[in-house]
Design a protein around this motif. Structure first.
Motif, PDB file in Angstrom:
ATOM      1  N   LYS A  37       0.835  -1.205   0.000  1.00  0.00           N
ATOM      2  CA  LYS A  37       0.000   0.000   0.000  1.00  0.00           C
ATOM      3  C   LYS A  37       0.867   1.251   0.000  1.00  0.00           C
ATOM      4  O   LYS A  37       0.618   2.184  -0.769  1.00  0.00           O
ATOM      5  CB  LYS A  37      -0.934   0.006   1.213  1.00  0.00           C
ATOM      6  CG  LYS A  37      -1.834   1.228   1.263  1.00  0.00           C
ATOM      7  CD  LYS A  37      -2.831   1.169   2.416  1.00  0.00           C
ATOM      8  CE  LYS A  37      -2.163   1.509   3.720  1.00  0.00           C
ATOM      9  NZ  LYS A  37      -3.127   1.704   4.819  1.00  0.00           N
ATOM     10  N   THR A  40       2.444   1.774  -3.365  1.00  0.00           N
ATOM     11  CA  THR A  40       1.451   2.239  -4.333  1.00  0.00           C
ATOM     12  C   THR A  40       1.135   3.710  -4.123  1.00  0.00           C
ATOM     13  O   THR A  40       1.014   4.472  -5.086  1.00  0.00           O
ATOM     14  CB  THR A  40       0.177   1.372  -4.252  1.00  0.00           C
ATOM     15  OG1 THR A  40       0.550   0.007  -4.493  1.00  0.00           O
ATOM     16  CG2 THR A  40      -0.855   1.798  -5.278  1.00  0.00           C
ATOM     17  N   GLU A  54      -3.570   9.144 -16.178  1.00  0.00           N
ATOM     18  CA  GLU A  54      -4.067   7.768 -16.267  1.00  0.00           C
ATOM     19  C   GLU A  54      -3.396   6.894 -15.216  1.00  0.00           C
ATOM     20  O   GLU A  54      -4.036   6.051 -14.589  1.00  0.00           O
ATOM     21  CB  GLU A  54      -3.837   7.198 -17.667  1.00  0.00           C
ATOM     22  CG  GLU A  54      -4.457   5.835 -17.882  1.00  0.00           C
ATOM     23  CD  GLU A  54      -5.963   5.792 -17.656  1.00  0.00           C
ATOM     24  OE1 GLU A  54      -6.464   4.734 -17.215  1.00  0.00           O
ATOM     25  OE2 GLU A  54      -6.657   6.796 -17.906  1.00  0.00           O
ATOM     26  N   ALA A  57      -5.038   7.487 -11.891  1.00  0.00           N
ATOM     27  CA  ALA A  57      -6.327   6.794 -11.781  1.00  0.00           C
ATOM     28  C   ALA A  57      -6.131   5.311 -11.474  1.00  0.00           C
ATOM     29  O   ALA A  57      -6.781   4.763 -10.578  1.00  0.00           O
ATOM     30  CB  ALA A  57      -7.130   6.974 -13.067  1.00  0.00           C
ATOM     31  N   VAL A  58      -5.222   4.672 -12.202  1.00  0.00           N
ATOM     32  CA  VAL A  58      -4.962   3.247 -11.995  1.00  0.00           C
ATOM     33  C   VAL A  58      -4.406   3.002 -10.601  1.00  0.00           C
ATOM     34  O   VAL A  58      -4.847   2.100  -9.877  1.00  0.00           O
ATOM     35  CB  VAL A  58      -3.998   2.709 -13.079  1.00  0.00           C
ATOM     36  CG1 VAL A  58      -3.487   1.319 -12.734  1.00  0.00           C
ATOM     37  CG2 VAL A  58      -4.673   2.711 -14.438  1.00  0.00           C
ATOM     38  N   ALA A  60      -4.639   4.900  -7.908  1.00  0.00           N
ATOM     39  CA  ALA A  60      -5.626   5.191  -6.858  1.00  0.00           C
ATOM     40  C   ALA A  60      -6.539   3.982  -6.667  1.00  0.00           C
ATOM     41  O   ALA A  60      -6.855   3.607  -5.525  1.00  0.00           O
ATOM     42  CB  ALA A  60      -6.430   6.434  -7.207  1.00  0.00           C
ATOM     43  N   ARG A  61      -6.965   3.351  -7.768  1.00  0.00           N
ATOM     44  CA  ARG A  61      -7.787   2.138  -7.659  1.00  0.00           C
ATOM     45  C   ARG A  61      -7.012   1.025  -6.949  1.00  0.00           C
ATOM     46  O   ARG A  61      -7.548   0.348  -6.065  1.00  0.00           O
ATOM     47  CB  ARG A  61      -8.235   1.658  -9.042  1.00  0.00           C
ATOM     48  CG  ARG A  61      -9.420   2.414  -9.595  1.00  0.00           C
ATOM     49  CD  ARG A  61     -10.033   1.727 -10.817  1.00  0.00           C
ATOM     50  NE  ARG A  61      -9.115   1.575 -11.939  1.00  0.00           N
ATOM     51  CZ  ARG A  61      -8.876   2.507 -12.866  1.00  0.00           C
ATOM     52  NH1 ARG A  61      -9.490   3.673 -12.798  1.00  0.00           N
ATOM     53  NH2 ARG A  61      -8.037   2.272 -13.839  1.00  0.00           N
ATOM     54  N   GLN A  62      -5.754   0.852  -7.334  1.00  0.00           N
ATOM     55  CA  GLN A  62      -4.939  -0.183  -6.704  1.00  0.00           C
ATOM     56  C   GLN A  62      -4.743   0.109  -5.218  1.00  0.00           C
ATOM     57  O   GLN A  62      -4.815  -0.804  -4.388  1.00  0.00           O
ATOM     58  CB  GLN A  62      -3.587  -0.298  -7.393  1.00  0.00           C
ATOM     59  CG  GLN A  62      -3.657  -0.916  -8.766  1.00  0.00           C
ATOM     60  CD  GLN A  62      -2.315  -0.945  -9.466  1.00  0.00           C
ATOM     61  OE1 GLN A  62      -1.294  -0.492  -8.940  1.00  0.00           O
ATOM     62  NE2 GLN A  62      -2.297  -1.478 -10.676  1.00  0.00           N
ATOM     63  N   ARG A  64      -6.728   1.758  -3.221  1.00  0.00           N
ATOM     64  CA  ARG A  64      -7.997   1.456  -2.530  1.00  0.00           C
ATOM     65  C   ARG A  64      -8.151  -0.050  -2.330  1.00  0.00           C
ATOM     66  O   ARG A  64      -8.587  -0.500  -1.266  1.00  0.00           O
ATOM     67  CB  ARG A  64      -9.167   2.025  -3.306  1.00  0.00           C
ATOM     68  CG  ARG A  64      -9.267   3.535  -3.241  1.00  0.00           C
ATOM     69  CD  ARG A  64     -10.475   4.067  -4.024  1.00  0.00           C
ATOM     70  NE  ARG A  64     -10.504   5.518  -3.999  1.00  0.00           N
ATOM     71  CZ  ARG A  64     -10.116   6.296  -5.014  1.00  0.00           C
ATOM     72  NH1 ARG A  64      -9.692   5.774  -6.152  1.00  0.00           N
ATOM     73  NH2 ARG A  64     -10.171   7.614  -4.891  1.00  0.00           N
ATOM     74  N   GLN A  65      -7.795  -0.830  -3.356  1.00  0.00           N
ATOM     75  CA  GLN A  65      -7.893  -2.287  -3.245  1.00  0.00           C
ATOM     76  C   GLN A  65      -6.952  -2.828  -2.168  1.00  0.00           C
ATOM     77  O   GLN A  65      -7.217  -3.864  -1.568  1.00  0.00           O
ATOM     78  CB  GLN A  65      -7.593  -2.952  -4.588  1.00  0.00           C
ATOM     79  CG  GLN A  65      -8.666  -2.729  -5.625  1.00  0.00           C
ATOM     80  CD  GLN A  65      -8.248  -3.187  -7.016  1.00  0.00           C
ATOM     81  OE1 GLN A  65      -7.091  -3.528  -7.264  1.00  0.00           O
ATOM     82  NE2 GLN A  65      -9.197  -3.161  -7.938  1.00  0.00           N
ATOM     83  N   GLU A  70      -9.387   7.180   1.732  1.00  0.00           N
ATOM     84  CA  GLU A  70      -9.424   8.404   0.920  1.00  0.00           C
ATOM     85  C   GLU A  70      -8.487   9.448   1.514  1.00  0.00           C
ATOM     86  O   GLU A  70      -7.846  10.197   0.780  1.00  0.00           O
ATOM     87  CB  GLU A  70     -10.857   8.933   0.811  1.00  0.00           C
ATOM     88  CG  GLU A  70     -11.787   8.000   0.049  1.00  0.00           C
ATOM     89  CD  GLU A  70     -11.284   7.643  -1.339  1.00  0.00           C
ATOM     90  OE1 GLU A  70     -10.986   8.560  -2.132  1.00  0.00           O
ATOM     91  OE2 GLU A  70     -11.174   6.433  -1.633  1.00  0.00           O
ATOM     92  N   ILE A  73      -4.958   8.721   0.375  1.00  0.00           N
ATOM     93  CA  ILE A  73      -4.787   9.129  -1.023  1.00  0.00           C
ATOM     94  C   ILE A  73      -4.662  10.646  -1.103  1.00  0.00           C
ATOM     95  O   ILE A  73      -3.778  11.173  -1.791  1.00  0.00           O
ATOM     96  CB  ILE A  73      -5.938   8.594  -1.896  1.00  0.00           C
ATOM     97  CG1 ILE A  73      -5.813   7.065  -1.992  1.00  0.00           C
ATOM     98  CG2 ILE A  73      -5.933   9.235  -3.282  1.00  0.00           C
ATOM     99  CD1 ILE A  73      -6.996   6.371  -2.612  1.00  0.00           C
TER     100      ILE A  73
END
Length: 97
Positions: A37, A40, A54, A57-58, A60-62, A64-65, A70, A73
């Protein structure tokens, strides 16, 4: 570890270089002193500082997973702005010499 499409494209275009880039990615993002984490979030901040929307975006999704909140981030993005924005202040100082 999934690599970005632009890196995966090297597999066909330049297999030798692809292997080298993949090895660096695995060394950087693989298990180590920093957890996944945190790594990332750092890469998210770096992509933001480099204007790679881009990638942001990718990542941020990773993040969160991987359980990033928030607030985590937001803090990573604030750090990116703080570091990148300081370059403007340093350059602007030249106007007053």
């Amino acid at each position: 570890m999934p690599l970005p499409p632009f890196v995966e494209a090297l597999a066909e275009r330049d297999p030798e270089f692809y292997r080298a880039v993949r090895a660096v990615a695995e060394a950087a993002m693989g298990p180590g002193a920093l957890d996944a984490k945190t790594k990332t979030l750092i890469t998210l901040a770096l992509d933001a500082a480099h204007g790679a929307g881009e990638g942001v975006a990718v990542l941020a999704r990773q993040a969160r997973q991987l359980g990033a909140s928030e607030e985590e981030i937001r803090e990573a993005l604030r750090l990116a702005y703080f570091v990148a924005g300081n370059g403007v202040l340093v350059a602007a100082d030249a106007a007053y010499r």
